[in-house]
Design a protein around this motif. Structure first.
Motif, PDB file in Angstrom:
ATOM      1  N   ILE A 158       7.358  44.036 -37.868  1.00  0.00           N
ATOM      2  CA  ILE A 158       8.624  44.180 -38.605  1.00  0.00           C
ATOM      3  C   ILE A 158       9.037  42.846 -39.215  1.00  0.00           C
ATOM      4  N   LEU A 159       8.945  41.782 -38.431  1.00  0.00           N
ATOM      5  CA  LEU A 159       9.334  40.453 -38.909  1.00  0.00           C
ATOM      6  C   LEU A 159       8.505  40.028 -40.114  1.00  0.00           C
ATOM      7  N   SER A 160       7.249  40.407 -40.163  1.00  0.00           N
ATOM      8  CA  SER A 160       6.405  40.048 -41.303  1.00  0.00           C
ATOM      9  C   SER A 160       6.895  40.715 -42.591  1.00  0.00           C
ATOM     10  N   ILE A 161       7.657  41.768 -42.468  1.00  0.00           N
ATOM     11  CA  ILE A 161       8.185  42.476 -43.642  1.00  0.00           C
ATOM     12  C   ILE A 161       9.583  41.989 -44.008  1.00  0.00           C
ATOM     13  N   VAL A 162      10.482  41.922 -43.020  1.00  0.00           N
ATOM     14  CA  VAL A 162      11.885  41.612 -43.328  1.00  0.00           C
ATOM     15  C   VAL A 162      12.181  40.116 -43.369  1.00  0.00           C
ATOM     16  N   LYS A 163      11.344  39.298 -42.751  1.00  0.00           N
ATOM     17  CA  LYS A 163      11.447  37.830 -42.799  1.00  0.00           C
ATOM     18  C   LYS A 163      12.738  37.260 -42.223  1.00  0.00           C
ATOM     19  N   ASN A 164      13.387  38.011 -41.334  1.00  0.00           N
ATOM     20  CA  ASN A 164      14.633  37.548 -40.733  1.00  0.00           C
ATOM     21  C   ASN A 164      14.676  38.095 -39.308  1.00  0.00           C
ATOM     22  N   GLU A 215      15.270  42.441 -35.278  1.00  0.00           N
ATOM     23  CA  GLU A 215      15.789  43.012 -34.026  1.00  0.00           C
ATOM     24  C   GLU A 215      16.486  44.348 -34.280  1.00  0.00           C
ATOM     25  N   GLU A 216      17.287  44.398 -35.342  1.00  0.00           N
ATOM     26  CA  GLU A 216      17.980  45.645 -35.688  1.00  0.00           C
ATOM     27  C   GLU A 216      16.979  46.748 -36.017  1.00  0.00           C
ATOM     28  N   VAL A 217      15.977  46.405 -36.816  1.00  0.00           N
ATOM     29  CA  VAL A 217      14.970  47.386 -37.209  1.00  0.00           C
ATOM     30  C   VAL A 217      14.171  47.837 -35.986  1.00  0.00           C
ATOM     31  N   LEU A 218      13.900  46.917 -35.070  1.00  0.00           N
ATOM     32  CA  LEU A 218      13.174  47.275 -33.850  1.00  0.00           C
ATOM     33  C   LEU A 218      13.961  48.309 -33.041  1.00  0.00           C
ATOM     34  N   GLN A 219      15.260  48.105 -32.933  1.00  0.00           N
ATOM     35  CA  GLN A 219      16.099  49.074 -32.214  1.00  0.00           C
ATOM     36  C   GLN A 219      16.056  50.440 -32.893  1.00  0.00           C
ATOM     37  N   TRP A 260       0.876  55.193 -34.653  1.00  0.00           N
ATOM     38  CA  TRP A 260       2.005  56.054 -35.004  1.00  0.00           C
ATOM     39  C   TRP A 260       3.308  55.265 -34.951  1.00  0.00           C
ATOM     40  N   MET A 261       3.466  54.466 -33.905  1.00  0.00           N
ATOM     41  CA  MET A 261       4.683  53.661 -33.743  1.00  0.00           C
ATOM     42  C   MET A 261       4.759  52.561 -34.803  1.00  0.00           C
ATOM     43  N   ILE A 262       3.637  51.949 -35.139  1.00  0.00           N
ATOM     44  CA  ILE A 262       3.608  50.913 -36.179  1.00  0.00           C
ATOM     45  C   ILE A 262       3.999  51.514 -37.525  1.00  0.00           C
ATOM     46  N   THR A 263       3.558  52.726 -37.792  1.00  0.00           N
ATOM     47  CA  THR A 263       3.929  53.395 -39.042  1.00  0.00           C
ATOM     48  C   THR A 263       5.436  53.607 -39.110  1.00  0.00           C
ATOM     49  N   ILE A 264       6.032  54.039 -38.011  1.00  0.00           N
ATOM     50  CA  ILE A 264       7.488  54.208 -37.963  1.00  0.00           C
ATOM     51  C   ILE A 264       8.173  52.863 -38.187  1.00  0.00           C
ATOM     52  N   ALA A 265       7.701  51.826 -37.512  1.00  0.00           N
ATOM     53  CA  ALA A 265       8.284  50.483 -37.645  1.00  0.00           C
ATOM     54  C   ALA A 265       8.163  49.975 -39.082  1.00  0.00           C
ATOM     55  N   ARG A 266       7.000  50.152 -39.671  1.00  0.00           N
ATOM     56  CA  ARG A 266       6.781  49.698 -41.049  1.00  0.00           C
ATOM     57  C   ARG A 266       7.727  50.411 -42.001  1.00  0.00           C
ATOM     58  N   ASN A 267       7.842  51.716 -41.868  1.00  0.00           N
ATOM     59  CA  ASN A 267       8.737  52.478 -42.745  1.00  0.00           C
ATOM     60  C   ASN A 267      10.190  52.050 -42.574  1.00  0.00           C
ATOM     61  N   GLU A 268      10.608  51.848 -41.337  1.00  0.00           N
ATOM     62  CA  GLU A 268      11.983  51.374 -41.080  1.00  0.00           C
ATOM     63  C   GLU A 268      12.202  49.999 -41.703  1.00  0.00           C
ATOM     64  N   ALA A 269      11.236  49.112 -41.543  1.00  0.00           N
ATOM     65  CA  ALA A 269      11.359  47.754 -42.076  1.00  0.00           C
ATOM     66  C   ALA A 269      11.421  47.763 -43.597  1.00  0.00           C
ATOM     67  N   ILE A 270      10.560  48.532 -44.219  1.00  0.00           N
ATOM     68  CA  ILE A 270      10.559  48.608 -45.688  1.00  0.00           C
ATOM     69  C   ILE A 270      11.851  49.211 -46.195  1.00  0.00           C
ATOM     70  N   ASN A 271      12.324  50.278 -45.557  1.00  0.00           N
ATOM     71  CA  ASN A 271      13.594  50.888 -45.966  1.00  0.00           C
ATOM     72  C   ASN A 271      14.749  49.907 -45.838  1.00  0.00           C
ATOM     73  N   TYR A 327      14.571  46.572 -45.756  1.00  0.00           N
ATOM     74  CA  TYR A 327      14.364  45.495 -46.731  1.00  0.00           C
ATOM     75  C   TYR A 327      14.831  45.925 -48.116  1.00  0.00           C
ATOM     76  N   ASN A 328      14.410  47.119 -48.540  1.00  0.00           N
ATOM     77  CA  ASN A 328      14.799  47.607 -49.871  1.00  0.00           C
ATOM     78  C   ASN A 328      16.297  47.857 -49.968  1.00  0.00           C
ATOM     79  N   LYS A 329      16.889  48.384 -48.922  1.00  0.00           N
ATOM     80  CA  LYS A 329      18.328  48.645 -48.918  1.00  0.00           C
ATOM     81  C   LYS A 329      19.106  47.341 -49.055  1.00  0.00           C
ATOM     82  N   ARG A 330      18.729  46.341 -48.300  1.00  0.00           N
ATOM     83  CA  ARG A 330      19.449  45.056 -48.366  1.00  0.00           C
ATOM     84  C   ARG A 330      19.202  44.357 -49.692  1.00  0.00           C
ATOM     85  N   LYS A 331      18.025  44.514 -50.230  1.00  0.00           N
ATOM     86  CA  LYS A 331      17.720  43.925 -51.529  1.00  0.00           C
ATOM     87  C   LYS A 331      18.589  44.558 -52.609  1.00  0.00           C
ATOM     88  N   ARG A 332      18.748  45.896 -52.559  1.00  0.00           N
ATOM     89  CA  ARG A 332      19.612  46.586 -53.522  1.00  0.00           C
ATOM     90  C   ARG A 332      21.067  46.148 -53.368  1.00  0.00           C
TER      91      ARG A 332
END
Length: 121
Positions: A36-42, A47-51, A73-84, A86-91
């Motif tokens: 997750i950290l490799s995607i969101v960089k913060n 931590e929020e995305v992990l929860q 399966w869990m990494i896929t969920i984590a990746r999707n949460e992190a990307i979502n 990241y994109n939401k905060r970027k918007r």
């Protein structure tokens, strides 16, 4: 981390043995956090995305298929949460660039007059 071990924990969790959730978290949280950290960089955002990831894992544990790799399966969920996230905060920052200045500035001094604080809102 052994794939069969994680899959076994998931099978027990799927059978409503919720006490296995702590073990699942202990065994997988570091790897998920780093992904997750490799995607969101913060770290705070990670931590929020992990929860949120573990909430989704728990909510959707019954959709995990027994013959698949639970960690993937869990990494896929984590990746999707992190990307979502990241994109939401970027918007949010792009929608109001002036607000981004406010979000990243230092907190006002307690001695700052009230009239100045009102302009920050």
């Amino acid at each position: 981390m052994n794939t069969q071990h994680i899959n076994g924990i998931m099978e027990e969790l799927k059978d409503n043995q919720l006490d296995m959730f702590d073990l699942l978290y202990q065994e997988t949280s570091r790897q998920l956090y780093l992904h997750i950290l490799s995607i969101v960089k913060n770290s705070a955002t990670a931590e929020e995305v992990l929860q949120e990831t573990y909430l989704k894992i728990l909510k959707n544990v019954r959709s995990w298929k027994k013959n698949t790799n639970a960690l993937n399966w869990m990494i896929t969920i984590a990746r999707n949460e992190a990307i979502n996230t990241y994109n939401k905060r970027k918007r949010e920052v792009q929608a109001n660039p002036q607000e981004s200045d406010y979000l990243f500035q230092e907190e006002p001094n307690r001695n700052t007059p009230l009239i100045e604080l009102m302009y920050l809102i």
